[in-house]
Design a protein around this motif. Structure first.
Motif, short mmCIF file in Angstrom:
data_model
loop_
_atom_site.label_atom_id
_atom_site.label_comp_id
_atom_site.label_asym_id
_atom_site.label_seq_id
_atom_site.Cartn_x
_atom_site.Cartn_y
_atom_site.Cartn_z
N CYS A 240 0.63 -1.15 -0.25
CA CYS A 240 -0.19 -0.35 0.02
C CYS A 240 1.24 1.22 -0.21
CB CYS A 240 -0.93 -0.12 1.49
SG CYS A 240 -1.89 1.62 1.50
N CYS A 242 0.23 3.89 1.12
CA CYS A 242 -0.01 4.91 2.01
C CYS A 242 1.34 6.22 2.46
CB CYS A 242 -1.31 4.40 2.87
SG CYS A 242 -0.64 3.74 4.11
N ARG A 246 0.84 11.61 2.82
CA ARG A 246 -0.62 11.63 2.28
C ARG A 246 -1.38 11.63 2.78
NH1 ARG A 246 -0.60 7.59 -3.00
NH2 ARG A 246 1.45 7.79 -3.96
N MET A 247 -1.28 11.39 3.93
CA MET A 247 -2.11 11.48 5.05
C MET A 247 -2.81 13.32 5.54
SD MET A 247 -2.77 11.97 8.09
CE MET A 247 -1.37 11.86 9.76
N THR A 272 -7.43 6.51 9.55
CA THR A 272 -6.70 4.56 9.33
C THR A 272 -6.80 3.99 8.09
OG1 THR A 272 -7.51 3.96 11.71
CG2 THR A 272 -6.99 2.15 10.15
N CYS A 273 -5.70 4.00 7.28
CA CYS A 273 -5.67 3.69 5.87
C CYS A 273 -6.73 2.23 5.95
CB CYS A 273 -4.35 3.49 5.16
SG CYS A 273 -4.30 2.58 3.30
N HIS A 274 -7.97 2.31 4.81
CA HIS A 274 -8.92 1.16 4.58
C HIS A 274 -8.04 -0.15 4.31
CE1 HIS A 274 -12.57 2.84 6.10
NE2 HIS A 274 -12.39 4.24 5.36
N TYR A 280 -2.30 6.72 11.18
CA TYR A 280 -1.22 7.05 11.16
C TYR A 280 -1.89 8.22 12.84
CZ TYR A 280 0.61 5.49 7.56
OH TYR A 280 1.26 4.80 5.91
#
Length: 303
Positions: A240, A242, A246-247, A272-274, A280
């Motif tokens: 991923c 992410c 990026r967040m 939270t990255c899905h 993060y």
């Protein structure tokens, strides 16, 4: 056995054969998302399907998105796979568990549901992505993706997908795709032969658990049909892209008022990255810097 994808041709180039082993990357997804047995099977099958579909694309940055949405308790499945061999994905309800089906296997069809759709987006790296939607056939993923290929891409295909989950995690996972290319598509006998041979398999994961390699599986299926295995094997992995930066960029889109509210109420934010379940954390200083950036951007725009 390493996670890998291997390509081959048969019948003088009239048949395209692709196999993928995804055992380790499926286990990574299981651990990251804390998936139940049936959720692991559903997501694992869809990730293998995504890699198989992406394998026919041309540009290095090409990607395939598969969204499976049924009326079962699992909710939706979303997978993103690339020609570069990377894949990621998640399910809406990862903790759902069901009893085995009548055959004693993980009941993916009931978990996904029989009513719903498969939505596939092919991004070739430029221009508008190609998208298509078809109705679910069974919720078992393999039959649904085969239906998509026949209906939307009008390619005669035979597909088998499998995930075997033991008490210690994923022991075998992957898939096999046979496609009859236009030069041989009118040969109805060939279509029937391939369907019969694929249906004669007891499943894909039993072959892997018996230590069969992809080239050996290819030989068993179409070794008598002028099989040519391409020399390059491609490593595949769960990945991923992410990141913390990026967040922050995503939080910046919320605007000054929302960011200020986060500072005052929570003294920071959590995201939270899905796709990979990475968490993060950002503090009030980070949020204050985002507000300052937004103010500076507004001042530049007003000059």
């Amino acid at each position: 056995m390493a996670d890998q994808l291997i390509r081959a041709t048969a019948a003088g180039g009239g048949i395209r054969v692709v196999g993928v082993i995804t055992t380790k990357l499926t286990e990574v997804a299981r651990q990251r998302h804390q998936l139940s047995y049936v959720a692991t099977a559903a997501l694992g099958r869809t990730m293998a399907a995504g890699l198989l579909l992406a394998s026919s694309m041309k540009r290095p940055q090409s990607r395939v998105n598969i969204r499976v949405k049924g009326d079962g308790p699992l909710g939706g499945i979303l997978v993103d796979a690339g020609l570069d061999g990377t894949v990621r994905g998640y399910v809406d309800n990862p903790a759902v568990e069901l009893p085995p089906n009548a055959m004693g296997k993980l009941d993916v069809g009931t978990a996904v549901g029989r009513q719903g759709y498969v939505y596939v987006v092919r991004d070739i790296g430029y221009g508008y992505p190609y998208s298509s939607t078809v109705e679910l056939v069974s919720g078992e993923i393999g039959e649904d993706i085969t239906h998509y290929l026949a209906t939307s891409e009008q390619t005669a295909s035979a597909l088998t997908l499998g995930v075997y989950v033991g008490s210690n995690g994923v022991e075998a996972a992957g898939g096999l795709l046979l496609q009859i290319l236009p030069r041989a598509a009118e040969d109805l006998g060939m279509v029937t032969t391939l369907e019969q041979r694929l249906s004669s398999l007891t499943g894909f994961t039993p072959l892997l658990r018996a230590n069969k390699t992809l080239p050996q599986i290819f030989e068993d299926l179409v070794g008598d049909m002028d099989l040519t295995i391409l020399p390059e094997s491609q490593l595949v992995r769960f990945h991923c892209p992410c990141s913390f930066d990026r967040m922050l960029s995503a939080l910046k889109m919320l605007g000054e008022d929302e960011l200020q509210d986060m500072i005052e109420k929570d003294n920071g934010a959590e995201a939270t990255c899905h796709f990979c379940n990475e968490i993060y954390h950002t503090n009030s200083d980070h949020l204050a810097q985002l507000i300052a950036d937004l103010q500076q951007d507004r001042q530049k725009a007003n000059r």
